[in-house]
Write an enzyme that holds these catalytic residues in place. Structure first.
Site, PDB file in Angstrom:
ATOM      1  N   SER A 136      43.343  38.545  43.466  1.00  0.00           N
ATOM      2  CA  SER A 136      42.675  37.643  44.413  1.00  0.00           C
ATOM      3  C   SER A 136      42.931  36.166  44.120  1.00  0.00           C
ATOM      4  CB  SER A 136      41.162  37.905  44.417  1.00  0.00           C
ATOM      5  OG  SER A 136      40.623  37.608  43.151  1.00  0.00           O
ATOM      6  N   TYR A 169      36.333  37.223  23.823  1.00  0.00           N
ATOM      7  CA  TYR A 169      37.637  37.233  24.514  1.00  0.00           C
ATOM      8  C   TYR A 169      38.765  37.587  23.541  1.00  0.00           C
ATOM      9  CZ  TYR A 169      41.391  35.500  27.605  1.00  0.00           C
ATOM     10  OH  TYR A 169      42.525  35.377  28.392  1.00  0.00           O
TER      11      TYR A 169
HETATM   12  P1  NAP Z   1      41.666  34.118  37.573  1.00  0.00           P
HETATM   13  O1  NAP Z   1      42.288  33.328  38.662  1.00  0.00           O
HETATM   14  O2  NAP Z   1      40.228  33.977  37.300  1.00  0.00           O
HETATM   15  O3  NAP Z   1      42.050  35.651  37.838  1.00  0.00           O
HETATM   16  C1  NAP Z   1      41.352  36.720  37.265  1.00  0.00           C
HETATM   17  C2  NAP Z   1      41.419  37.868  38.231  1.00  0.00           C
HETATM   18  O4  NAP Z   1      40.774  39.012  37.642  1.00  0.00           O
HETATM   19  C3  NAP Z   1      40.690  37.568  39.536  1.00  0.00           C
HETATM   20  O5  NAP Z   1      41.450  38.094  40.595  1.00  0.00           O
HETATM   21  C4  NAP Z   1      39.388  38.341  39.378  1.00  0.00           C
HETATM   22  O6  NAP Z   1      38.805  38.771  40.590  1.00  0.00           O
HETATM   23  C5  NAP Z   1      39.907  39.550  38.630  1.00  0.00           C
HETATM   24  N1  NAP Z   1      38.820  40.362  38.124  1.00  0.00           N
HETATM   25  C6  NAP Z   1      37.737  39.975  37.401  1.00  0.00           C
HETATM   26  N2  NAP Z   1      36.938  41.038  37.167  1.00  0.00           N
HETATM   27  C7  NAP Z   1      37.525  42.111  37.769  1.00  0.00           C
HETATM   28  C8  NAP Z   1      37.206  43.485  37.888  1.00  0.00           C
HETATM   29  N3  NAP Z   1      36.092  43.999  37.337  1.00  0.00           N
HETATM   30  N4  NAP Z   1      38.071  44.300  38.547  1.00  0.00           N
HETATM   31  C9  NAP Z   1      39.198  43.809  39.108  1.00  0.00           C
HETATM   32  N5  NAP Z   1      39.543  42.516  39.051  1.00  0.00           N
HETATM   33  C10 NAP Z   1      38.721  41.683  38.378  1.00  0.00           C
HETATM   34  O7  NAP Z   1      42.385  33.773  36.187  1.00  0.00           O
HETATM   35  P2  NAP Z   1      43.906  33.992  35.702  1.00  0.00           P
HETATM   36  O8  NAP Z   1      44.170  32.881  34.784  1.00  0.00           O
HETATM   37  O9  NAP Z   1      44.812  34.217  36.830  1.00  0.00           O
HETATM   38  O10 NAP Z   1      43.736  35.320  34.817  1.00  0.00           O
HETATM   39  C11 NAP Z   1      44.596  36.440  34.948  1.00  0.00           C
HETATM   40  C12 NAP Z   1      44.835  37.036  33.576  1.00  0.00           C
HETATM   41  O11 NAP Z   1      45.505  36.074  32.771  1.00  0.00           O
HETATM   42  C13 NAP Z   1      43.555  37.412  32.819  1.00  0.00           C
HETATM   43  O12 NAP Z   1      43.741  38.667  32.193  1.00  0.00           O
HETATM   44  C14 NAP Z   1      43.434  36.316  31.774  1.00  0.00           C
HETATM   45  O13 NAP Z   1      42.768  36.753  30.610  1.00  0.00           O
HETATM   46  C15 NAP Z   1      44.898  36.022  31.502  1.00  0.00           C
HETATM   47  N6  NAP Z   1      45.173  34.703  30.916  1.00  0.00           N
HETATM   48  C16 NAP Z   1      44.834  33.556  31.568  1.00  0.00           C
HETATM   49  C17 NAP Z   1      45.117  32.336  30.965  1.00  0.00           C
HETATM   50  C18 NAP Z   1      44.776  31.012  31.609  1.00  0.00           C
HETATM   51  O14 NAP Z   1      44.848  29.981  30.920  1.00  0.00           O
HETATM   52  N7  NAP Z   1      44.441  30.954  32.885  1.00  0.00           N
HETATM   53  C19 NAP Z   1      45.751  32.299  29.709  1.00  0.00           C
HETATM   54  C20 NAP Z   1      46.084  33.497  29.075  1.00  0.00           C
HETATM   55  C21 NAP Z   1      45.793  34.700  29.698  1.00  0.00           C
HETATM   56  P3  NAP Z   1      37.537  38.052  41.266  1.00  0.00           P
HETATM   57  O15 NAP Z   1      38.145  37.012  42.136  1.00  0.00           O
HETATM   58  O16 NAP Z   1      36.886  39.152  42.018  1.00  0.00           O
HETATM   59  O17 NAP Z   1      36.711  37.504  40.151  1.00  0.00           O
END
Ligand code: NAP
Length: 277
Positions: free
Chosen positions: A11, A150
């Site tokens: 999303s 985390y």
């Molecule tokens: P984000 O935009 O917040 O995306 C997270 C996604 O996970 C959203 O689509 C969210 O959906 C979904 N989600 C949360 N709970 C869920 C559930 N129970 N079932 C299915 N989907 C769910 O952040 P992002 O940065 O793109 O994160 C994506 C991945 O990258 C994560 O695993 C995060 O740990 C990892 N990551 C991020 C960073 C960073 O700096 N941004 C760095 C390292 C790793 P909703 O919209 O419904 O909440």
């Protein structure tokens, strides 16, 4: 015929960008979201791209995972690529955390990945083909301060995937992890934790405030989700993908600092410095 890619948490952020990038690279993409009805940008993307379809999937629900994966296999025949991306951050050091917060973070970031992966494995094993790419984090290699729940969840996923990779290689299935550093997504705005309402006289307040400010600055200077999506597409296209990837040269340098120093002292100096900025 196009191959089928399924992605969790599509999303927003990395998941949304990866949906676009995989579709542009020729994959038929099943982009899943826990609440598709509120995922407006994703639905608009799917409306514009005939090779993207949106389905409901909450990775914390056994029933949702079973129903989504079996319906994809029934309708499309297979999942050739799974991108485990859904996840969320969490702030706090152990003394500040309720055990329930630790459990919830594990349920989403670790068990969520395990549930979806377990559901696609039988089809890939029988086909003797397939690949699983899991977005872990640099926090899955280097534990940052005030991120205890985390860190633990991402270390757990790394361990799960490292063990699984050796076994699934015997069945022709490639398992890789991708460890991004800071990425400009809604991730930082959604960071939860009981420390959100920390008291002014809390002994950790000064340190966590400093750390939060440092992370906010690193987050806004982070890489774009599109650049992470490009790395995911490269892994997906690699005929012999590696087990472990980082999303940028900076992230690779940070991970390397951990991996070459068996004492852990070098990385402790680096993470401790984040509290002094
Ligand atoms: P984000 O935009 O917040 O995306 C997270 C996604 O996970 C959203 O689509 C969210 O959906 C979904 N989600 C949360 N709970 C869920 C559930 N129970 N079932 C299915 N989907 C769910 O952040 P992002 O940065 O793109 O994160 C994506 C991945 O990258 C994560 O695993 C995060 O740990 C990892 N990551 C991020 C960073 C960073 O700096 N941004 C760095 C390292 C790793 P909703 O919209 O419904 O909440």
């Amino acid at each position: 015929m196009s191959k089928i890619a399924m992605i969790t948490g599509a999303s927003s952020g990395i998941g949304l960008a990866t949906t676009s990038a995989l579709a542009a690279a020729g994959w038929e993409v099943v982009a899943t979201a826990r609440q598709p009805e509120t995922a407006d940008t994703l639905r608009a993307l799917a409306a514009a791209l005939p090779t993207v379809q949106v389905r409901a999937l909450d990775v914390t629900s056994d029933a949702s995972v079973a129903s989504c994966v079996s319906s994809v296999i029934d309708d499309l025949g297979a999942v050739d690529l799974l991108v485990n991306n859904a996840g969320a951050g969490h702030r706090g050091t152990l003394e500040q955390l309720d055990v329930r917060e630790l459990a919830q973070t594990m349920d989403l970031n670790y068990l969520g990945v395990a549930r979806v992966t377990k559901a696609v494995l039988p089809g890939m094993r029988v086909a003797r083909a397939g690949r699983i790419i899991t977005v872990t984090s640099l926090n899955g290699v280097v534990a940052l301060p005030f991120s205890d729940a985390y860190n633990a969840s991402k270390f757990a996923v790394e361990g799960l995937m490292e063990g699984l990779a050796a076994v699934m290689r015997e069945f022709g299935v490639h398992v890789s992890v991708l460890e991004p550093g800071p990425v400009r997504t809604p991730f930082f705005a959604k960071l939860g934790g009981s420390v959100d309402n920390i008291a002014a006289d809390d002994p950790y307040k000064e340190l966590i405030d400093r750390f939060t400010a440092t992370m906010a600055a690193l987050g806004s200077a982070g890489q774009s989700p599109e650049s992470v999506a490009e790395v995911i597409c490269q892994i997906a296209a690699d005929p012999s993908p590696a087990l472990r990837y980082q999303s940028s040269a900076d992230a690779a340098g940070f991970a390397a600092r951990k991996l070459v120093d068996p004492t852990g002292n070098s990385i402790l100096d680096a993470t401790g410095a984040l509290l002094q900025m």
